[in-house]
Design an enzyme around this catalytic site. Structure first.
Site, PDB file in Angstrom:
ATOM      1  N   LYS A 252       0.860  -1.186   0.000  1.00  0.00           N
ATOM      2  CA  LYS A 252       0.000   0.000   0.000  1.00  0.00           C
ATOM      3  C   LYS A 252       0.896   1.235   0.000  1.00  0.00           C
ATOM      4  CE  LYS A 252      -3.254   2.670   2.911  1.00  0.00           C
ATOM      5  NZ  LYS A 252      -4.162   2.678   4.094  1.00  0.00           N
ATOM      6  N   ASP A 257      -2.630  10.342   3.436  1.00  0.00           N
ATOM      7  CA  ASP A 257      -4.036   9.967   3.549  1.00  0.00           C
ATOM      8  C   ASP A 257      -4.808  11.035   4.312  1.00  0.00           C
ATOM      9  OD1 ASP A 257      -6.464   8.727   3.721  1.00  0.00           O
ATOM     10  OD2 ASP A 257      -5.799   7.101   5.057  1.00  0.00           O
ATOM     11  N   LYS A 264     -10.268  13.207   7.423  1.00  0.00           N
ATOM     12  CA  LYS A 264      -9.851  12.836   8.765  1.00  0.00           C
ATOM     13  C   LYS A 264      -9.843  14.047   9.688  1.00  0.00           C
ATOM     14  CE  LYS A 264      -6.752   8.957   7.661  1.00  0.00           C
ATOM     15  NZ  LYS A 264      -7.439   7.889   8.412  1.00  0.00           N
ATOM     16  N   ARG A 338      -7.559  -0.428   0.837  1.00  0.00           N
ATOM     17  CA  ARG A 338      -8.064  -1.674   0.256  1.00  0.00           C
ATOM     18  C   ARG A 338      -8.425  -1.503  -1.223  1.00  0.00           C
ATOM     19  NH1 ARG A 338     -12.590  -1.931   4.790  1.00  0.00           N
ATOM     20  NH2 ARG A 338     -10.942  -0.758   5.835  1.00  0.00           N
TER      21      ARG A 338
HETATM   22  N1  BES Z   1      -4.350   4.719   6.751  1.00  0.00           N
HETATM   23  C1  BES Z   1      -5.493   4.475   7.544  1.00  0.00           C
HETATM   24  C2  BES Z   1      -5.234   3.494   8.689  1.00  0.00           C
HETATM   25  C3  BES Z   1      -4.298   3.985   9.758  1.00  0.00           C
HETATM   26  C4  BES Z   1      -4.771   4.668  10.867  1.00  0.00           C
HETATM   27  C5  BES Z   1      -2.945   3.697   9.690  1.00  0.00           C
HETATM   28  C6  BES Z   1      -3.907   5.097  11.845  1.00  0.00           C
HETATM   29  C7  BES Z   1      -2.067   4.115  10.688  1.00  0.00           C
HETATM   30  C8  BES Z   1      -2.552   4.823  11.765  1.00  0.00           C
HETATM   31  C9  BES Z   1      -6.599   3.889   6.669  1.00  0.00           C
HETATM   32  O1  BES Z   1      -6.616   4.325   5.357  1.00  0.00           O
HETATM   33  C10 BES Z   1      -7.895   4.314   7.263  1.00  0.00           C
HETATM   34  O2  BES Z   1      -8.166   5.472   7.250  1.00  0.00           O
HETATM   35  N2  BES Z   1      -8.661   3.347   7.772  1.00  0.00           N
HETATM   36  C11 BES Z   1      -9.910   3.610   8.370  1.00  0.00           C
HETATM   37  C12 BES Z   1     -10.890   2.589   7.863  1.00  0.00           C
HETATM   38  C13 BES Z   1     -12.319   2.888   8.181  1.00  0.00           C
HETATM   39  C14 BES Z   1     -12.774   4.125   7.416  1.00  0.00           C
HETATM   40  C15 BES Z   1     -13.153   1.686   7.798  1.00  0.00           C
HETATM   41  C16 BES Z   1      -9.736   3.504   9.886  1.00  0.00           C
HETATM   42  O3  BES Z   1      -8.974   2.657  10.341  1.00  0.00           O
HETATM   43  O4  BES Z   1     -10.350   4.293  10.589  1.00  0.00           O
HETATM   44 ZN    ZN Z   2      -4.833   4.910   4.560  1.00  0.00          ZN
HETATM   45 MN    MN Z   3      -7.704   6.106   5.068  1.00  0.00          MN
END
Ligand code: BES
Ligand code: ZN
Ligand code: MN
Length: 483
Positions: A252, A257, A264, A338
């Site tokens: 990935k 992000d 976020k 994903r």
């Molecule tokens: N990159 C994030 C996951 C992440 C969070 C990595 C904190 C490292 C530290 C990922 O893209 C994400 O935002 N995931 C979401 C998924 C949700 C929207 C289903 C999450 O984990 O909140």
């Molecule tokens: Zn991410």
């Molecule tokens: Mn994300």
């Protein structure tokens, strides 16, 4: 990127030469102390207990002796690295260090492994990311490192391997530590090209146009809100002799992000330059293969773009068509990893390798479940899972096997597409993400590593320093070398 370490020279010798010894360490065994001119009471008074990696400085005439703890059981390879890292740190005030740790470790693991571990530990302990720092700090720098190793060891081979592995991990750390504003998808592709030209790997880079031709709707959908171009990086290592298997690594590579339109929070976004840690581990591992020369073929595919909320951004409810033809209803643009991995996994599965391993900073949920030090490991094949688990334990990278429960698959059902990109509730988020990815691995043995926790660390200790860890590189290399 600077991939040199603050050590000018490493020499391997088979006997301590009196003139070279400015600082010297010895395993602290009472019978050795006399040899070094150290009085036992001094050592005891210093509070030294002999734990692995513990150090204390003792005078011996005009020399400084570094006593380093080796614990009370047989040393493992990762303990040797830790010991060596401690030595480097204890010696940063002097200009020269001579170490006999490899001699002791050689007795249990063989001279070459011991020597390699000493080199890796020392180099990684010296890693820092200071490109953007002023020159106010006094940089520690060792002019000369002398490693005493048993006679007859192939020192240049051990040096070459130790240096390649340390550089691979440092490269992965550098890629992650770089700000998202400068380490874009194009920047990642440039770094991968440098690696390929230095090591002779094959490389292919797909730009936006090519990604369209190749039907990579996941990467393009995530990239839609950005002004930066996406890149898919594909690197290939082929052994000189016959290849015994093919491993396909998928990383990935979200260079930043923001969450996209599902933006976020301030706290959530702060660290999101690290979201390409999976791709960084893949590029790092690829960089060491030519010198480790395993007899398996390794393909590394990195899916790189940032995730931004620009005017053309994918909107909640939009449907994307992934490379393998499956459609996805994007209900949360922050579940973007994903989507890009779906394209990468589709490409890997088409080629039916013996094993696919993907690495991704995929879910906060995995961090809630396992904390900062353990990666979540999921897979569709018991043999594949066992292989990766054993590589991870040899590499000393902590991973925990999580399930991919059939019962939860229905959470990904969409009324209008083949899949939703998020589960229906907030619970079990690491698992529903894994179940989503499973749809794109087909029948190929596949393992998914959620490295959101261990991709960075808060602590500077042993081989690691605050910031990126380079997590995953060692396991991937072990997997290839031990096949
Ligand atoms: N990159 C994030 C996951 C992440 C969070 C990595 C904190 C490292 C530290 C990922 O893209 C994400 O935002 N995931 C979401 C998924 C949700 C929207 C289903 C999450 O984990 O909140
Ligand atoms: Zn991410
Ligand atoms: Mn994300």
């Amino acid at each position: 990127m600077p991939l040199t370490f603050p050590i000018e020279a490493i020499n391997v010798v088979s006997e301590i030469g009196a003139t070279q010894t400015v600082a010297s360490d010895r395993p602290v065994r009472s019978d050795d102390l006399e040899l070094l001119g150290v009085e036992r009471p001094y050592l005891d008074a210093s509070g030294f207990t002999g734990k692995v990696g513990e150090t204390t400085l003792l005078p011996n005439g005009t020399n400084l002796v570094i006593a380093v703890g080796l614990g009370d059981s047989e040393l493992t390879v990762s303990e040797v690295r830790r010991v060596s890292a401690s030595l480097w740190k204890a010696a940063t005030k002097v200009k020269s260090l001579s170490s006999t740790v490899a001699m002791v470790a050689a007795q249990t693991m063989g001279a070459e492994k011991a020597l390699q571990a000493v080199i890796e530990g020392m180099l990684l302990a010296s890693y820092r990311f200071d490109e953007h720092k002023g020159m106010t700090e006094d940089p520690s720098f060792l002019e000369n490192v002398v490693i005493v190793a048993p006679d007859g060891v192939d020192a240049s081979k051990a040096l070459d391997r130790g240096l390649s592995v340390a550089r691979a991990i440092a490269l992965a750390r550098d890629l992650v530590n770089h700000p998202g504003g400068s380490m874009t998808a194009i920047g990642m592709a440039g770094e991968a090209e440098k690696v390929a030209s230095e090591t002779g790997l094959e490389i292919e880079i797909w730009n936006r146009e090519r990604l369209e031709e190749e039907k990579c709707g996941g990467i393009l959908g995530v990239n839609a809100g950005s002004t930066e171009e996406p890149r898919l990086i594909r690197m290939t290592y082929r052994p000189l002799g016959e290849s015994r298997a093919t491993i396909h690594l998928v990383g990935k590579g979200i260079t930043f992000d923001t969450g996209g339109l599902n933006l976020k929070s301030f706290e959530g976004m702060e660290t999101m330059k690290i979201d390409m840690g999976g791709a960084a581990a893949v590029i790092g591992a690829m960089s060491a293969l030519s010198s480790l020369a395993p007899d398996v073929t390794v393909v590394g595919t990195c899916c790189c773009t940032d995730n931004q909320p620009g005017p053309n951004a994918t909107k909640p409810g939009d449907v994307l068509k992934i490379r393998n033809g499956k459609t996805v209803e994007v209900l949360n643009t922050d579940a973007e990893g994903r989507l890009v991995l779906a394209d990468g996994l589709s490409i890997a599965a088409e080629e039916a390798p013996d094993l696919i391993v993907d690495l991704a900073t995929l879910t906060g949920a995995c961090m809630v479940a396992l904390g900062n030090e353990y990666a979540g490991l999921m897979g569709n094949d018991a043999g594949a899972v066992a292989r990766v688990e054993s590589a991870s334990s040899a590499a000393n990278e902590k991973m925990w096997h999580l399930p991919l429960p059939k019962e939860y698959r229905k959470q990904l059902d969409s009324p209008i597409a083949d899949l939703r990109n998020i589960g229906t509730g907030r619970l079990g988020g690491a698992l529903t993400a894994g179940l989503f990815l499973k749809e794109f691995a087909g029948n190929t043995p596949w393992v998914h590593l959620d490295i959101a926790g261990p991709v960075t660390t808060e602590e500077t200790t042993g081989e690691s320093s605050k910031g990126a860890t380079g997590f995953g590189v060692r396991t991937l290399l072990e997997l290839a070398v031990s096949w």
